[in-house]
Design an enzyme around this catalytic site. Structure first.
Site, mmCIF file in Angstrom:
data_model
loop_
_atom_site.group_PDB
_atom_site.id
_atom_site.type_symbol
_atom_site.label_atom_id
_atom_site.label_comp_id
_atom_site.label_asym_id
_atom_site.label_seq_id
_atom_site.Cartn_x
_atom_site.Cartn_y
_atom_site.Cartn_z
ATOM 1 N N GLY A 93 0.821 -1.203 0.000
ATOM 2 C CA GLY A 93 0.000 0.000 0.000
ATOM 3 C C GLY A 93 0.855 1.253 0.000
ATOM 4 N N GLY A 94 0.303 2.323 -0.567
ATOM 5 C CA GLY A 94 1.044 3.580 -0.642
ATOM 6 C C GLY A 94 0.269 4.768 -0.127
ATOM 7 N N GLY A 95 -0.837 4.506 0.596
ATOM 8 C CA GLY A 95 -1.614 5.587 1.186
ATOM 9 C C GLY A 95 -1.145 5.911 2.586
ATOM 10 C CB ALA A 179 -2.483 -0.588 4.789
ATOM 11 N N GLY A 181 -6.640 -0.236 0.988
ATOM 12 C CA GLY A 181 -8.001 0.186 0.724
ATOM 13 C C GLY A 181 -8.926 -0.123 1.885
ATOM 14 C CG ASP A 222 -14.077 6.470 8.385
ATOM 15 O OD1 ASP A 222 -13.901 7.702 8.421
ATOM 16 O OD2 ASP A 222 -13.247 5.652 8.818
ATOM 17 C CG HIS A 356 13.488 35.855 13.536
ATOM 18 N ND1 HIS A 356 13.620 35.308 12.273
ATOM 19 C CD2 HIS A 356 14.743 36.006 14.026
ATOM 20 C CE1 HIS A 356 14.907 35.155 12.008
ATOM 21 N NE2 HIS A 356 15.609 35.567 13.064
#
Length: 377
Positions: A93-95, A179, A181, A222, A356
């Site tokens: 998975g890449g999400g 993982a 979907g 969801d 700053h």
């Protein structure tokens, strides 16, 4: 919820609180005002539902990979409950779920390999995704454009056959996390026995009041298929509580810009539109980037990556989208969340006095660039 339409605790006249496990059957219950009434099963008396709220969520969905179902792979649920650290792990998975969990295991000491079918964080702004892949891949083993052929499990070891960039590989690991979907839990609720409607993906349809096709039955989170974040369902829950119980006034939900973040290293955060979305919608805009290194705190941190990207409407200077990748991106983005919620402009960013040295100065420097660009167009 594994079966039936779980409605939680309800009050039965004269019988105290009990858990009702029966589905709400179509066309069987009289409605009086805002009360849905039915007879108790096997007895006298009515069970009264003032309102019903469906917040049953979604669950991991595994891709159709030969051999996968016969192996003891983990989803996000098992990965969060595991008590022993594996020496090695493959993540499919890449999400953001795959990346956050894989990153966490790597940080704890597991040797993690990420298998990604296309690219990582594909829904992010393209320049953000490019930078993430570059930086993340420097510290983790990542195989992009991967076609997974087969998964096996033998002698307490996962064997994963893949084709990565046209090359066949066999990978081994002690653990496998999938993982790739999710799917809504509507199929577990017995909604076929009701008039609650779902869309073609199985997510519940609601109107502008978050009310389903059945009066006084609401849904949030969801299971709507809109946003998949804890902070978005919190917003929806607060909306329902406010309008139904505090104000007692029927009002439509109005979502402000919904942000999100990815908690890895580097962090990623976003609010508003991506540049690709603005191009597709044919909106006239300007785009600027300011690197972390072009700020006092960035130089102090020896930052060699990361930036803030600002997208603004060319005619008005109104900020349409903001993206951050780098240290504390999830904190820095809040400046833009407030600005966009107030329909703010680049000029509004420049009216502030910035401490700053601090990370938000990176946002100010991006706003200065945007101001210059707006003045020349």
């Amino acid at each position: 919820m594994r079966s039936g339409f779980q409605t939680g605790y309800v009050r039965s006249r004269g019988s105290g609180a009990r858990r009702d496990k029966n589905p709400i059957r179509r066309q069987r219950f009289p409605v009086y005002g805002d009360r849905i009434v039915r007879k108790k099963a096997g007895g006298s008396g009515d069970i009264i539902y003032i309102r019903i709220f469906i917040a049953a969520g979604a669950r991991p969905a595994a891709p159709n990979i030969p051999g996968l179902e016969s192996t003891p792979y983990m989803t996000s649920r098992e990965a969060l409950r595991r008590t022993e650290l594996p020496k090695s792990m493959i993540v499919i998975g890449g999400g953001f779920i795959a990346l956050e969990l894989g990153f966490a295991y790597s940080a704890f000491g597991s040797d993690v390999t990420f298998l990604v079918r296309n690219r990582m964080l594909k829904n992010e702004d393209r320049e953000i995704a490019d930078e993430f892949e570059r930086v993340f891949s420097e510290n983790h083993r990542v195989l992009l454009h991967t076609d997974i052929q087969k998964v096996e499990y033998s002698n307490n070891t996962f064997l994963v056959d893949v084709v990565a960039d046209g090359k066949p590989l066999r990978l081994e690991s002690e653990a496998l996390l999938v993982a790739a979907g999710i799917r809504p839990n509507t199929d577990l609720l017995g909604l076929e026995n009701t008039d609650v409607q779902t869309d073609e993906r199985g997510y519940i349809r609601v109107n502008e009041y978050l009310e389903t096709s059945v009066p006084n039955v609401y849904a949030l989170g969801d299971i709507l298929g809109r946003y998949f974040y804890r902070h978005s369902v919190n917003f929806e829950g607060e909306f329902l509580f406010r309008t139904l119980y505090q104000e007692k006034k029927r009002s439509p939900i109005e979502y402000p810009p919904v942000p999100h973040a990815v908690f890895t290293h580097p962090q990623v955060a976003k609010v508003g539109k991506t540049e690709e979305e603005l191009i597709a919608e044919k909106i006239d805009y300007i785009s600027v980037k300011n690197p972390y290194s072009a700020s006092a705190t960035g130089m102090a941190r020896l930052s060699d990556s990361g930036f803030i990207k600002l997208l603004a409407e060319k005619k008005t200077g109104r900020v349409l989208g903001a993206h951050a990748i780098g240290d504390e991106a999830s904190n820095v983005i809040h400046l833009f969340i407030l600005l966009m919620t107030m329909n703010g402009t680049v000029d509004d960013l420049l009216r502030m006095i910035y401490i700053h040295p601090s990370l938000p100065e990176i946002a100010r420097n991006a706003a200065r660039k945007a101001k210059e660009l707006l003045q020349t167009n």
